[in-house]
Design an enzyme around this catalytic site. Structure first.
Site, PDB file in Angstrom:
ATOM      1  N   SER A 186    -107.721  -2.025  27.777  1.00  0.00           N
ATOM      2  CA  SER A 186    -106.938  -1.178  28.899  1.00  0.00           C
ATOM      3  C   SER A 186    -106.225  -2.233  29.768  1.00  0.00           C
ATOM      4  CB  SER A 186    -107.826  -0.241  29.546  1.00  0.00           C
ATOM      5  OG  SER A 186    -107.157   0.494  30.609  1.00  0.00           O
ATOM      6  N   THR A 187    -106.879  -2.571  31.040  1.00  0.00           N
ATOM      7  CA  THR A 187    -106.229  -3.328  32.019  1.00  0.00           C
ATOM      8  C   THR A 187    -106.323  -4.483  31.446  1.00  0.00           C
ATOM      9  OG1 THR A 187    -106.920  -1.612  33.563  1.00  0.00           O
ATOM     10  CG2 THR A 187    -106.213  -3.936  34.494  1.00  0.00           C
TER      11      THR A 187
END
Length: 362
Positions: A186-187
């Site tokens: 994700s991030t």
């Protein structure tokens, strides 16, 4: 202590609106604003904010150039605002490559229609990426001088040096004839995936699936970018695609990707009951059901715990699960969830994962 934020945008309306939303949170303090990239650099040096929100298209100096200078002179977590278009995706990926941590769609209609949702999301992002600040302190990208644009074939994002790969949880990779390598993130994932996948040879013997939390408008551009940079092939997955050695299929944004036992990909509508579209748990779970102990799963940087339950199913089937180490993560959330649940067979620094994938699958 409140998170100090610098808001950068050439639109007076957007600067005011973002400042109002952030200032409503008692744990966030807007310490300044800037109308272009040059002002942003000056303000970043003078105010030393914990987080910078950054627009791309501005007079005098654009946001990507400003990010590049800031990362060289006073590395600070940057949250980019971007449009949900193919061009917006390209610009956002360039900004992440330059050193930005995360991004949010710049949607005036959404702010007007659903201000509470926007407020919650923006403040959550700011709080989360502020915690990555310590990883940026003192680090800058090799060769990323303000006067030079980064190479198209190398990430210029500043990343803390990895800790030694061989921790107590990290023996040499287990060699096996894997039918699938599945990577969830994700991030920080776009840059992390680029760092891992560019280390793989074109003759990599296993198929790969990639699950990156990303809007629908972004995944095609991201797959195209990876395909240009990597020796393996990368494409946005389509319903009915077949798993093939040396081919990485990226889950399309806004949808779910599953694998069946025949090695065929199923692309399903995104379920509104699920927080993530695509969801790492969904793809990992389907891989466990289809390939039992022949899956090698890797969980990279990202906030939250998506991938943990899918990894649990993979472990129950006898498959291997790796996690990225804390020192090289932008956000140590998803890998931490794997480690804390005792699901990690190995914990590796980002720059070691590609090499170990080659060793494990050879």
């Amino acid at each position: 202590m409140a998170v100090k934020v610098l808001v950068v945008d050439d639109s007076g309306f957007f600067r005011r609106r973002v400042s109002e939303i952030l200032s409503a949170d008692p744990n966030i303090q807007v310490v300044g604003t800037a109308t272009n990239g040059r002002e942003a650099i000056d303000q970043a040096l003078a105010l030393k904010p914990d987080v910078i929100t950054m627009d791309y298209e501005m007079p005098m100096m654009d946001g990507i150039t400003a990010v590049r200078h800031i990362m060289q002179r006073c590395p600070t977590p940057v949250l980019m605002f971007s449009s949900l278009t193919h061009e917006g995706a390209r610009v956002t990926l360039d900004a992440l490559d330059a050193g930005a941590v995360d991004y949010l769609p710049k949607n005036f209609e959404e702010i007007s229609r659903n201000p509470d949702k926007v407020r919650q999301l923006l403040c959550e992002k700011v709080h989360t990426i502020s915690r990555s600040n310590r990883r940026y302190s003192g680090f800058s990208a090799p060769g990323n001088s303000p006067a030079a644009a980064p190479s198209a074939h190398a990430s210029s994002a500043p990343v803390a040096p990895s800790r030694p790969a061989h921790t107590a949880a990290s023996a040499a990779p287990k060699r096996k004839s894997y039918k699938l390598v599945a990577i969830g993130t994700s991030t920080g994932g776009p840059v992390a995936l680029q760092r891992v996948l560019t280390q793989l040879p074109g003759s990599f013997p296993a198929p790969l699936v990639l699950i990156q939390h990303m809007p629908a408008a972004f995944t095609k551009a991201f797959a195209e970018r990876l395909d240009k940079l990597c020796k393996i092939r990368v494409k946005e997955a389509e319903d009915g695609d077949l798993l093939r050695p040396g081919l990485a299929l990226l889950a399309p944004g806004g949808k779910q990707m599953m694998i069946d036992g025949r090695g065929s990909v199923k692309i399903l509508p995104g379920d509104e009951r699920l927080n993530y579209k695509p969801c790492v748990d969904i793809t990992f779970g389907s891989a466990a059901k289809s390939f039992n102990d022949k899956v090698l799963a890797v969980v990279l940087t990202g906030m939250g715990a998506d991938g943990r339950e899918g990894a649990r199913l993979l472990k129950q089937s006898g498959s291997q699960v790796w996690a990225q180490d804390e020192a090289s993560c932008v956000i140590y959330g998803m890998p931490m969830a794997i480690v804390k649940a005792n699901l990690a067979d190995a914990v590796y620094g980002l720059d070691d994962i590609g090499r170990h994938l080659v060793e494990a699958c050879s």
